[in-house]
Scaffold this active site. Structure first.
Site, PDB file in Angstrom:
ATOM      1  N   ARG A  25      -7.788 -20.449  -0.249  1.00 42.09           N
ATOM      2  CA  ARG A  25      -6.877 -20.146   0.845  1.00 42.09           C
ATOM      3  C   ARG A  25      -5.800 -21.217   1.026  1.00 42.09           C
ATOM      4  O   ARG A  25      -5.976 -22.204   1.718  1.00 42.09           O
ATOM      5  CB  ARG A  25      -7.652 -19.954   2.156  1.00 42.09           C
ATOM      6  CG  ARG A  25      -6.788 -19.346   3.263  1.00 42.09           C
ATOM      7  CD  ARG A  25      -7.516 -19.263   4.586  1.00 42.09           C
ATOM      8  NE  ARG A  25      -6.701 -18.586   5.577  1.00 42.09           N
ATOM      9  CZ  ARG A  25      -5.701 -19.151   6.267  1.00 42.09           C
ATOM     10  NH1 ARG A  25      -5.401 -20.423   6.048  1.00 42.09           N
ATOM     11  NH2 ARG A  25      -5.004 -18.445   7.147  1.00 42.09           N
TER      12      ARG A  25
ATOM     13  N   ARG B 111       8.176   3.596  -4.932  1.00 42.39           N
ATOM     14  CA  ARG B 111       8.265   2.720  -3.767  1.00 42.39           C
ATOM     15  C   ARG B 111       7.199   1.625  -3.827  1.00 42.39           C
ATOM     16  O   ARG B 111       7.455   0.474  -3.436  1.00 42.39           O
ATOM     17  CB  ARG B 111       8.125   3.531  -2.475  1.00 42.39           C
ATOM     18  CG  ARG B 111       8.359   2.684  -1.225  1.00 42.39           C
ATOM     19  CD  ARG B 111       8.392   3.518   0.038  1.00 42.39           C
ATOM     20  NE  ARG B 111       7.097   4.146   0.306  1.00 42.39           N
ATOM     21  CZ  ARG B 111       6.858   4.933   1.356  1.00 42.39           C
ATOM     22  NH1 ARG B 111       7.837   5.205   2.216  1.00 42.39           N
ATOM     23  NH2 ARG B 111       5.668   5.469   1.541  1.00 42.39           N
TER      24      ARG B 111
ATOM     25  N   GLU C  24      12.649   3.244  14.045  1.00 44.17           N
ATOM     26  CA  GLU C  24      11.727   4.288  13.583  1.00 44.17           C
ATOM     27  C   GLU C  24      10.582   4.349  14.580  1.00 44.17           C
ATOM     28  O   GLU C  24      10.760   3.964  15.740  1.00 44.17           O
ATOM     29  CB  GLU C  24      11.257   4.003  12.159  1.00 44.17           C
ATOM     30  CG  GLU C  24      10.665   2.619  11.941  1.00 44.17           C
ATOM     31  CD  GLU C  24      10.302   2.341  10.491  1.00 44.17           C
ATOM     32  OE1 GLU C  24      10.195   3.286   9.704  1.00 44.17           O
ATOM     33  OE2 GLU C  24      10.110   1.160  10.157  1.00 44.17           O
TER      34      GLU C  24
ATOM     35  N   LYS D  55       6.563  -1.962   2.167  1.00 44.10           N
ATOM     36  CA  LYS D  55       5.356  -1.345   2.725  1.00 44.10           C
ATOM     37  C   LYS D  55       4.176  -2.288   2.506  1.00 44.10           C
ATOM     38  O   LYS D  55       3.360  -2.124   1.598  1.00 44.10           O
ATOM     39  CB  LYS D  55       5.101   0.022   2.081  1.00 44.10           C
ATOM     40  CG  LYS D  55       4.163   0.927   2.893  1.00 44.10           C
ATOM     41  CD  LYS D  55       4.172   2.336   2.342  1.00 44.10           C
ATOM     42  CE  LYS D  55       3.220   3.249   3.079  1.00 44.10           C
ATOM     43  NZ  LYS D  55       3.612   3.524   4.477  1.00 44.10           N
TER      44      LYS D  55
ATOM     45  N   TYR E 177       0.830  -1.197   0.000  1.00 41.08           N
ATOM     46  CA  TYR E 177       0.000   0.000   0.000  1.00 41.08           C
ATOM     47  C   TYR E 177       0.870   1.254   0.000  1.00 41.08           C
ATOM     48  O   TYR E 177       2.079   1.193   0.237  1.00 41.08           O
ATOM     49  CB  TYR E 177      -0.940   0.011   1.207  1.00 41.08           C
ATOM     50  CG  TYR E 177      -0.293   0.404   2.515  1.00 41.08           C
ATOM     51  CD1 TYR E 177      -0.461   1.678   3.047  1.00 41.08           C
ATOM     52  CD2 TYR E 177       0.507  -0.492   3.222  1.00 41.08           C
ATOM     53  CE1 TYR E 177       0.142   2.041   4.250  1.00 41.08           C
ATOM     54  CE2 TYR E 177       1.096  -0.145   4.415  1.00 41.08           C
ATOM     55  CZ  TYR E 177       0.919   1.127   4.927  1.00 41.08           C
ATOM     56  OH  TYR E 177       1.515   1.480   6.113  1.00 41.08           O
TER      57      TYR E 177
ATOM     58  N   HIS F  73      -1.330 -21.074   1.627  1.00 41.23           N
ATOM     59  CA  HIS F  73      -0.301 -20.104   1.978  1.00 41.23           C
ATOM     60  C   HIS F  73       0.582 -19.706   0.789  1.00 41.23           C
ATOM     61  O   HIS F  73       0.984 -18.558   0.669  1.00 41.23           O
ATOM     62  CB  HIS F  73       0.582 -20.642   3.113  1.00 41.23           C
ATOM     63  CG  HIS F  73      -0.058 -20.556   4.460  1.00 41.23           C
ATOM     64  ND1 HIS F  73      -1.120 -21.334   4.825  1.00 41.23           N
ATOM     65  CD2 HIS F  73       0.195 -19.759   5.526  1.00 41.23           C
ATOM     66  CE1 HIS F  73      -1.487 -21.047   6.063  1.00 41.23           C
ATOM     67  NE2 HIS F  73      -0.713 -20.083   6.513  1.00 41.23           N
TER      68      HIS F  73
END
Length: 281
Positions: free
Chosen positions: A98, A50, A176, A144, A31, A100
């Site tokens: 579903r 990014r 951070e 991210k 995101y 993995h």
């Protein structure tokens, strides 16, 4: 009601999320949060670079070329008449049974929406409080991704202690914060953790480093400790739309004089000038 972007199509918020969307079940996606000032994106190209890097790091295809995505995001801001706020953009690997492992023949799902959001003007002027807590996140913080539960837990701890942010450490080394990058100033030199896998290389962080180099403010990307943070002359945090907020208390310890420092003020002014330059083009 604001419109949102869904796989390059403008739709309303009634669109449902599939229960087998891998973003929903695994956090399998990436995101970006992109700032909008006076109706214009700030550092949009940097955010999209990014985004592309994050997607490549988890071996995920983007749903469209970057230029197409850029055009659609601009259209979204125009349609929603957003003047001050952010665009949230999320891409999951897609919908699949579903398991993995990465599925084959799956199409990524893109969702983006606008949100009215102002900067923290009072905190930027007077400074704010942060707390220190352990960094319990995974070892690829440079990507991210949608996996933010440790960040959420840290931010909640900050809120419960009347602080704006939780500053994170790994074995005493400051990395951070829960949703921002951390800087200290000592003897007029700005220091921040190197952009490696322990932190997200923030877009605002990169702009601050650029401004420091341009204005001649000494800057070092280096590791520093909790004690270095406490003994710093100045501390500040940065993030998209948060911009730059001086930290004048960490836990109950006063930083420097207890007021935003000169170097932080200079960087805040330079950053504001960069935004103003955008609106004057």
């Amino acid at each position: 009601m604001n419109k949102m972007l869904y796989n390059q199509t403008i739709m309303d918020r009634s669109r449902l999320i599939d229960i087998e969307d891998r973003g929903y079940q695994f956090g399998d996606g990436v995101y970006e949060v992109i700032g909008v000032y006076d109706g214009d994106f700030f550092l949009l190209d940097d955010h999209l670079r990014r985004l592309k890097r994050s997607a490549e790091a988890i071996q995920m295809m983007l749903p469209c070329p970057i230029d197409t995505l850029k055009d659609n995001l601009k259209q979204l801001v125009t349609m929603n008449q957003l003047k001050e706020g952010v665009v949230y953009l999320q891409i999951s690997r897609g919908v699949a049974e579903r398991w993995h492992q990465y599925p084959s023949n799956v199409s990524p799902v893109l969702v983006a929406y606008t949100k009215v959001e102002e900067t923290m003007k009072e905190e930027a002027k007077n400074g704010a409080k942060a707390i220190i807590t352990e960094d319990i996140r995974w070892l690829r913080c440079d990507i991210k991704t949608l996996n933010l539960l440790p960040n959420v837990m840290a931010k909640q701890k900050a809120v419960e202690n009347n602080a704006v942010e939780a500053i994170l450490h790994r074995e005493g080394i400051i990395t951070e914060a829960s949703a921002s990058n951390v800087f200290i100033v000592k003897d007029n030199c700005v220091m921040t953790h190197p952009a490696n896998h322990f932190i997200l290389n923030g877009i605002t962080r990169m702009k601050i480093l650029e401004l420091c180099y341009e204005t001649g403010i000494p800057v070092r990307e280096c590791a520093f400790t909790i004690d270095d943070l406490r003994m710093a002359d100045e501390v500040f945090i940065s993030a998209t739309k948060l911009d730059i907020v001086p930290i004048v208390f960490v836990n109950d310890h006063k930083i420097g004089t207890g007021d935003p420092g000169e170097i932080t003020r200079e960087i805040i002014n330079c950053f504001a000038a960069a935004i103003q330059d955008l609106s004057e083009r």
